[in-house]
Scaffold this motif. Structure first.
Motif, mmCIF file in Angstrom:
data_model
loop_
_atom_site.group_PDB
_atom_site.id
_atom_site.type_symbol
_atom_site.label_atom_id
_atom_site.label_comp_id
_atom_site.label_asym_id
_atom_site.label_seq_id
_atom_site.Cartn_x
_atom_site.Cartn_y
_atom_site.Cartn_z
ATOM 1 N N TYR A 24 0.840 -1.190 0.000
ATOM 2 C CA TYR A 24 0.000 0.000 0.000
ATOM 3 C C TYR A 24 0.878 1.245 0.000
ATOM 4 C CZ TYR A 24 -3.085 3.671 1.799
ATOM 5 O OH TYR A 24 -3.774 4.849 1.975
ATOM 6 N N GLU A 25 0.579 2.176 -0.888
ATOM 7 C CA GLU A 25 1.236 3.482 -0.858
ATOM 8 C C GLU A 25 0.315 4.511 -1.493
ATOM 9 O OE1 GLU A 25 5.382 5.634 -2.235
ATOM 10 O OE2 GLU A 25 5.400 3.582 -1.503
ATOM 11 N N TYR A 26 -0.127 5.445 -0.679
ATOM 12 C CA TYR A 26 -1.063 6.485 -1.095
ATOM 13 C C TYR A 26 -0.457 7.317 -2.221
ATOM 14 C CZ TYR A 26 -4.650 10.075 -0.062
ATOM 15 O OH TYR A 26 -5.705 10.955 -0.102
ATOM 16 N N SER A 27 -1.185 7.501 -3.307
ATOM 17 C CA SER A 27 -0.666 8.255 -4.448
ATOM 18 C C SER A 27 -1.783 9.024 -5.121
ATOM 19 C CB SER A 27 -0.011 7.312 -5.461
ATOM 20 O OG SER A 27 0.355 8.018 -6.642
ATOM 21 N N ASN A 28 -1.549 10.297 -5.382
ATOM 22 C CA ASN A 28 -2.517 11.106 -6.109
ATOM 23 C C ASN A 28 -2.704 10.651 -7.539
ATOM 24 O OD1 ASN A 28 -3.380 13.210 -4.200
ATOM 25 N ND2 ASN A 28 -1.236 13.748 -4.164
ATOM 26 N N SER A 29 -1.700 9.987 -8.098
ATOM 27 C CA SER A 29 -1.793 9.525 -9.482
ATOM 28 C C SER A 29 -2.910 8.502 -9.658
ATOM 29 C CB SER A 29 -0.459 8.909 -9.918
ATOM 30 O OG SER A 29 0.576 9.856 -9.873
ATOM 31 N N ASP A 30 -3.167 7.721 -8.624
ATOM 32 C CA ASP A 30 -4.148 6.638 -8.732
ATOM 33 C C ASP A 30 -5.510 7.146 -9.187
ATOM 34 O OD1 ASP A 30 -2.306 4.699 -7.926
ATOM 35 O OD2 ASP A 30 -2.834 4.906 -5.805
ATOM 36 N N TYR A 32 -12.249 3.622 10.036
ATOM 37 C CA TYR A 32 -11.656 4.250 11.211
ATOM 38 C C TYR A 32 -12.250 3.586 12.450
ATOM 39 C CZ TYR A 32 -10.556 7.698 7.610
ATOM 40 O OH TYR A 32 -10.123 8.304 6.457
ATOM 41 N N THR A 33 -11.431 2.812 13.135
ATOM 42 C CA THR A 33 -11.879 2.091 14.321
ATOM 43 C C THR A 33 -11.480 2.890 15.546
ATOM 44 O OG1 THR A 33 -11.595 -0.008 13.153
ATOM 45 C CG2 THR A 33 -11.820 -0.104 15.545
ATOM 46 N N THR A 34 -12.462 3.498 16.193
ATOM 47 C CA THR A 34 -12.212 4.343 17.355
ATOM 48 C C THR A 34 -12.577 3.586 18.628
ATOM 49 O OG1 THR A 34 -14.425 5.304 17.555
ATOM 50 C CG2 THR A 34 -12.945 6.266 15.894
ATOM 51 N N ARG A 35 -12.334 4.206 19.763
ATOM 52 C CA ARG A 35 -12.657 3.571 21.045
ATOM 53 C C ARG A 35 -14.164 3.395 21.229
ATOM 54 N NH1 ARG A 35 -11.779 8.974 22.309
ATOM 55 N NH2 ARG A 35 -13.390 9.922 23.657
ATOM 56 N N CYS A 36 -14.954 4.113 20.415
ATOM 57 C CA CYS A 36 -16.407 4.063 20.560
ATOM 58 C C CYS A 36 -17.095 3.283 19.451
ATOM 59 C CB CYS A 36 -16.982 5.483 20.591
ATOM 60 S SG CYS A 36 -16.366 6.475 21.959
ATOM 61 N N GLY A 37 -16.342 2.851 18.461
ATOM 62 C CA GLY A 37 -16.955 2.143 17.354
ATOM 63 C C GLY A 37 -16.308 2.512 16.036
ATOM 64 N N THR A 38 -16.885 2.031 14.942
ATOM 65 C CA THR A 38 -16.272 2.138 13.623
ATOM 66 C C THR A 38 -17.105 3.014 12.698
ATOM 67 O OG1 THR A 38 -15.307 -0.063 13.865
ATOM 68 C CG2 THR A 38 -15.471 0.814 11.632
ATOM 69 N N VAL A 39 -16.406 3.860 11.944
ATOM 70 C CA VAL A 39 -17.023 4.675 10.903
ATOM 71 C C VAL A 39 -16.188 4.540 9.634
ATOM 72 C CG1 VAL A 39 -18.191 6.353 12.395
ATOM 73 C CG2 VAL A 39 -15.781 6.706 11.795
ATOM 74 N N TYR A 40 -16.781 4.979 8.514
ATOM 75 C CA TYR A 40 -16.150 4.790 7.207
ATOM 76 C C TYR A 40 -16.179 6.115 6.443
ATOM 77 C CZ TYR A 40 -17.208 -0.045 8.420
ATOM 78 O OH TYR A 40 -17.290 -1.248 9.078
ATOM 79 N N GLY A 41 -15.100 6.388 5.712
ATOM 80 C CA GLY A 41 -15.089 7.616 4.940
ATOM 81 C C GLY A 41 -13.730 7.949 4.386
ATOM 82 N N HIS A 42 -13.369 9.231 4.454
ATOM 83 C CA HIS A 42 -12.115 9.690 3.833
ATOM 84 C C HIS A 42 -11.688 10.986 4.511
ATOM 85 C CE1 HIS A 42 -9.101 9.774 0.654
ATOM 86 N NE2 HIS A 42 -9.694 8.742 0.060
ATOM 87 N N THR A 43 -10.408 11.265 4.439
ATOM 88 C CA THR A 43 -9.852 12.540 4.906
ATOM 89 C C THR A 43 -9.199 13.256 3.737
ATOM 90 O OG1 THR A 43 -7.691 11.579 5.424
ATOM 91 C CG2 THR A 43 -9.346 11.577 7.184
ATOM 92 N N GLY A 44 -8.754 14.476 3.986
ATOM 93 C CA GLY A 44 -8.019 15.198 2.961
ATOM 94 C C GLY A 44 -7.348 16.422 3.536
ATOM 95 N N ASN A 45 -6.283 16.859 2.872
ATOM 96 C CA ASN A 45 -5.675 18.136 3.223
ATOM 97 C C ASN A 45 -5.147 18.813 1.971
ATOM 98 O OD1 ASN A 45 -2.274 18.061 3.617
ATOM 99 N ND2 ASN A 45 -3.303 16.092 3.390
ATOM 100 N N PHE A 46 -5.245 20.112 1.974
ATOM 101 C CA PHE A 46 -4.888 20.974 0.854
ATOM 102 C C PHE A 46 -4.473 22.296 1.477
ATOM 103 C CE2 PHE A 46 -5.792 23.924 -2.636
ATOM 104 C CZ PHE A 46 -5.453 23.198 -3.777
ATOM 105 N N SER A 88 -5.447 6.865 5.530
ATOM 106 C CA SER A 88 -5.701 7.961 4.606
ATOM 107 C C SER A 88 -4.675 9.054 4.895
ATOM 108 C CB SER A 88 -7.131 8.464 4.755
ATOM 109 O OG SER A 88 -7.409 8.844 6.082
ATOM 110 N N GLU A 89 -4.702 10.112 4.078
ATOM 111 C CA GLU A 89 -3.723 11.187 4.263
ATOM 112 C C GLU A 89 -4.457 12.517 4.338
ATOM 113 O OE1 GLU A 89 -0.862 13.438 5.116
ATOM 114 O OE2 GLU A 89 -0.476 11.288 5.038
ATOM 115 N N PRO A 90 -4.512 13.143 5.525
ATOM 116 C CA PRO A 90 -3.865 12.691 6.754
ATOM 117 C C PRO A 90 -4.653 11.550 7.391
ATOM 118 C CG PRO A 90 -5.164 14.654 7.197
ATOM 119 C CD PRO A 90 -5.245 14.422 5.714
ATOM 120 N N ALA A 91 -4.021 10.900 8.351
ATOM 121 C CA ALA A 91 -4.697 9.814 9.049
ATOM 122 C C ALA A 91 -5.961 10.331 9.728
ATOM 123 C CB ALA A 91 -3.762 9.188 10.078
ATOM 124 N N GLY A 92 -6.976 9.484 9.726
ATOM 125 C CA GLY A 92 -8.212 9.829 10.416
ATOM 126 C C GLY A 92 -8.180 9.356 11.851
#
Length: 396
Positions: free
Chosen positions: A195-201, A331-345, A314-318
């Motif tokens: 696994y390697e996060y890449s904008n090209s993908d 994203y598995t947190t201490r309270c449960g699991t959610v699904y999605g995406h992060t981003g930074n610009f 993800s980048e940045p990490a959630g």
């Protein structure tokens, strides 16, 4: 129209062009107001509000933050600080903003909905659909692009690409030629081996979608994502202008006052990898469908989407422990699991997550950039606050 010379030179000196983001004195009093929503807004949690107040008072932290929690038919909006330091206006759910790499979830949505329509197959390869791309890449599949296991080098780190941005941050790129910046490069590793996060993908994903439909990616977004989900304030511009009103993005480098960099960079250089502009309200509606899947994706496609790679962040990490699927993260947190995406610009950091049933969603937006390489201490604080918001989201 180009920016004034002194603004451009100052911005070039201070602007942080992070790999994932290129995919890139305030009134800081607490400002609280429920969002417009169906149903009756629930009372605000004072502890959550205090965390946002503290976040905007952090040295080097964001001038403003807005978090939208949707639980069934109720929406709560938490906000602190300002959307615009020149006016002191608070952030609003209807403010436009750059969603950064959360745009990768949108390109994933286009691709997987085309899979549902049998226009694309997850095992389709670059060689089959994009034969003009370098022969060394031909074995890479759509599945590997969506899971960031392709081995494609990241065009946004290419020296020639960065040189252009340093000279003219608003340069108008041909978005469909962004992979040309790495056309002389071999794959970084055998496809599927790591696994390697890449904008090209996600550039390649959008080009594949165009190849099998004969339609422009922007039209596919409208047909397959915006209209079905009634996202009326979401778009993929090519230029640097943001629709008004917008959440202003800032470079915050104390002791200098925050510098507005909302329109310093154009979107053409990130395109399907990070160029989408949306609002907290629209983004919340999108992630409910993307996380929930049912009614938006067929069950078999959803199952493929959720084949996760442990530790793939993800980048940045959630918040919590991250794992990567097909244009979606767990994203598995201490309270449960959610699904999605992060981003930074430059100027923005985003989190958009929802529950597996699509009934609950959280969007968390700050108007400065942070990542593992840009203000990592701030990122750690932001992730901790995000996890507390996820816990509030998952409460019965």
């Amino acid at each position: 129209m180009s920016a004034p010379t002194h603004v451009r030179s100052r911005s070039r000196a201070r602007l942080r062009l992070s790999v994932a983001g290129l995919a890139a004195s305030a009134v800081l009093g607490a400002l609280v107001q429920p969002a417009q929503a169906t149903g009756t807004p629930a009372p605000h949690d004072k502890a959550l509000q205090k965390q946002l107040n503290d976040l905007v008072r952090t040295a080097g932290g964001p001038p403003g933050v807005i978090a939208l929690l949707r639980q069934g038919d109720r929406t709560k909006a938490y906000r602190a600080g300002v959307a615009d330091t020149s006016t002191g206006r608070p952030p609003r759910p209807s403010d436009h903003m750059r969603i950064a790499s959360v745009a990768k979830a949108f390109s994933g949505a286009v691709a997987l909905r085309l899979v549902d329509r049998h226009k694309l197959d997850l095992d389709d390869t670059i060689g089959e659909l994009l034969p003009s791309q370098p022969a060394a890449w031909h074995q890479v599949s759509l599945r590997q692009l969506l899971s960031h296991t392709s081995g494609l080098p990241d065009f946004s780190t290419a020296p020639a690409f960065l040189d252009i941005l340093r000279e003219d941050p608003r340069h108008q790129f041909d978005s469909r030629r962004l992979l040309d910046f790495i056309a002389d490069k071999e794959l970084l590793f055998p496809p599927g081996s790591k696994y390697e996060y890449s904008n090209s993908d996600n550039i390649a994903v959008a080009l594949m979608a165009e190849a099998v439909t004969g339609q422009r990616y922007e039209r596919l977004l409208d047909e397959l994502v915006y209209r079905p989900l009634d996202l009326r304030r979401t778009s993929l511009p090519e230029g640097y202008r943001l629709p008004k009103p917008y959440l202003h993005g800032y470079d915050v480098t104390p002791p200098a006052p925050p510098e507005d960099i909302s329109e310093v960079l154009g979107a053409s250089g990130v395109w399907a990898s990070g160029g989408i502009v949306s609002t907290p309200k629209d983004l919340n509606a999108f992630v409910r469908a993307w996380a929930g899947g049912r009614g938006f994706l067929k069950e078999e496609t959803r199952r493929q989407q959720r084949t996760f790679i442990p530790g793939a962040a993800s980048e940045p990490a959630g918040p919590g422990v991250n794992a990567g699927g097909l244009a979606i993260f767990r994203y598995t947190t201490r309270c449960g699991t959610v699904y999605g995406h992060t981003g930074n610009f430059p100027g923005y950091t985003q989190l958009a997550v929802g529950t597996a049933d699509g009934k609950r969603a959280l969007t968390f937006s700050i108007n400065t950039q942070t990542s593992k390489s840009v203000k990592p201490d701030l990122l750690a604080k932001v992730r901790a606050v995000q996890e507390d918001f996820v816990c509030a989201l998952l409460k019965h």
